[in-house]
Design a protein around this motif. Structure first.
Motif, short mmCIF file in Angstrom:
data_model
loop_
_atom_site.label_atom_id
_atom_site.label_comp_id
_atom_site.label_asym_id
_atom_site.label_seq_id
_atom_site.Cartn_x
_atom_site.Cartn_y
_atom_site.Cartn_z
N ALA A 1 0.82 -1.22 0.00
CA ALA A 1 0.00 0.00 0.00
C ALA A 1 0.86 1.27 0.00
O ALA A 1 0.57 2.23 -0.73
N ALA A 2 1.94 1.28 0.79
CA ALA A 2 2.76 2.50 0.89
C ALA A 2 3.41 2.82 -0.46
O ALA A 2 3.48 3.99 -0.87
N ALA A 3 3.88 1.78 -1.16
CA ALA A 3 4.54 2.00 -2.46
C ALA A 3 3.53 2.47 -3.51
O ALA A 3 3.81 3.36 -4.32
N LEU A 4 2.31 1.87 -3.47
CA LEU A 4 1.27 2.28 -4.43
C LEU A 4 0.86 3.74 -4.17
O LEU A 4 0.72 4.53 -5.12
N ASP A 5 0.74 4.10 -2.90
CA ASP A 5 0.37 5.49 -2.55
C ASP A 5 1.44 6.47 -3.00
O ASP A 5 1.15 7.55 -3.51
N ARG A 6 2.69 6.05 -2.81
CA ARG A 6 3.80 6.93 -3.21
C ARG A 6 3.78 7.18 -4.73
O ARG A 6 3.99 8.28 -5.20
N LEU A 7 3.49 6.10 -5.48
CA LEU A 7 3.43 6.24 -6.94
C LEU A 7 2.27 7.17 -7.34
O LEU A 7 2.43 8.06 -8.18
N ALA A 8 1.12 6.97 -6.69
CA ALA A 8 -0.04 7.82 -7.00
C ALA A 8 0.27 9.29 -6.66
O ALA A 8 -0.05 10.19 -7.45
N SER A 9 0.93 9.52 -5.52
CA SER A 9 1.26 10.91 -5.14
C SER A 9 2.21 11.52 -6.16
O SER A 9 2.07 12.69 -6.54
#
Ligand SMILES: C[S@@+](CC[C@H](N)C(=O)[O-])C[C@H]1O[C@@H](n2cnc3c(N)ncnc32)[C@H](O)[C@@H]1O
Ligand SMILES: [Zn+2]
Length: 243
Positions: free
Chosen positions: A227-235
């Motif tokens: 989740a943290a990596a996906l959120d970072r990519l989205a940001s």
């Protein structure tokens, strides 16, 4: 049985400065298929476990796929690079004569037509007037070569060239959709955005992530669905609207 094919109109011989090469022993009309590569398809990690000589007698056929050449050199492996070639790629694993070739001429293609990574880089000994000196896995990106050899690049490199032309920044609306759909289905949401910024409307999430210019640890987190990596990519896509 040989893994590679060389036209009976050519034969392999030693050639100064470049090991062995293939030479025409009969006239070769333009359009003739002069060589076809076989071998085991491997991804880069598996391919790199083989020795450099064998890797140099192999061919890249997709972004992360290499046809590993035979253990012992075959005539079909011995088509050298030239910066002024008489052959080109007729497919991912096929070399075709671009013009009529006379008896005694060396068969060559420009490795920029096939190579899209750094697995076989060397100082060129072709001695042609327009020799570029060093042959590298990023030569395919040169617009002069793309124009000069149009129609003779490996299909996966043509796909890359098209993607470069089709990629664009996300619009405000694209970013709104990304942020609104992220919680429900982050993979689908990021896939849609990455297809736009990378210009690849049909690629899978894994392919898009592997092509994204992000560092390796972040990439593996994204592919594993953390989740943290996906959120970072989205940001990142939200802030930069691309890469
Ligand atoms: C597919 S093999 C071609 C056959 C090779 N010459 C042999 O003896 O097995 C590719 C390798 O040949 C050599 N080679 C091909 N074209 C060359 C060139 N123009 N100048 C120098 N070396 C070349 C490089 O070592 C390269 O890694
Ligand atoms: Zn050269």
């Amino acid at each position: 049985m040989a893994e590679n094919y060389l036209t009976p109109r050519a034969e392999m011989r030693p050639t100064p400065g470049a090991g062995f090469g293939s030479f025409a022993v009969a006239p070769i009309p333009a359009g003739t298929i002069v060589a076809c590569f076989g071998g085991t398809p491997l991804d880069r990690a598996a391919f790199d476990r083989h020795d450099a000589d064998r890797r140099s007698r192999s061919i890249q056929i997709d972004d992360d796929t290499f046809l590993l050449g035979p253990e012992i050199r075959e005539p079909g492996d011995a088509i050298n690079h030239s910066c002024e070639p008489n052959c080109g790629m007729g497919g991912a694993a096929q070399v075709v004569a671009m013009r009529d070739i006379a008896i005694g001429e060396t068969l060559t293609f420009d490795y920029a037509m096939a190579d899209g990574s750094d697995y076989d880089e060397f100082d060129c000994a072709c001695e042609s007037p327009s020799c570029r000196g060093r042959v590298t896995g990023s030569d395919w990106q040169r617009t002069d070569l793309q124009q000069r050899h149009a129609g003779y690049f490996s299909p996966y490199l043509v796909r890359r060239m098209r993607a470069a032309g089709a990629s664009r920044k996300l619009t405000k609306r694209d970013v709104e959709i990304l942020m609104n759909t992220l919680d429900d289905d982050p993979i689908a949401s990021l896939t849609t955005a990455l297809r736009v910024v990378l210009g690849r409307p049909h690629s899978t999430f894994e392919t898009l992530v592997s092509l994204s210019p992000i560092d390796a640890a972040w990439r593996s987190g994204v592919i594993a669905g953390h989740a943290a990596a996906l959120d970072r990519l989205a940001s990142h896509l939200n802030e930069c609207r691309g890469f």
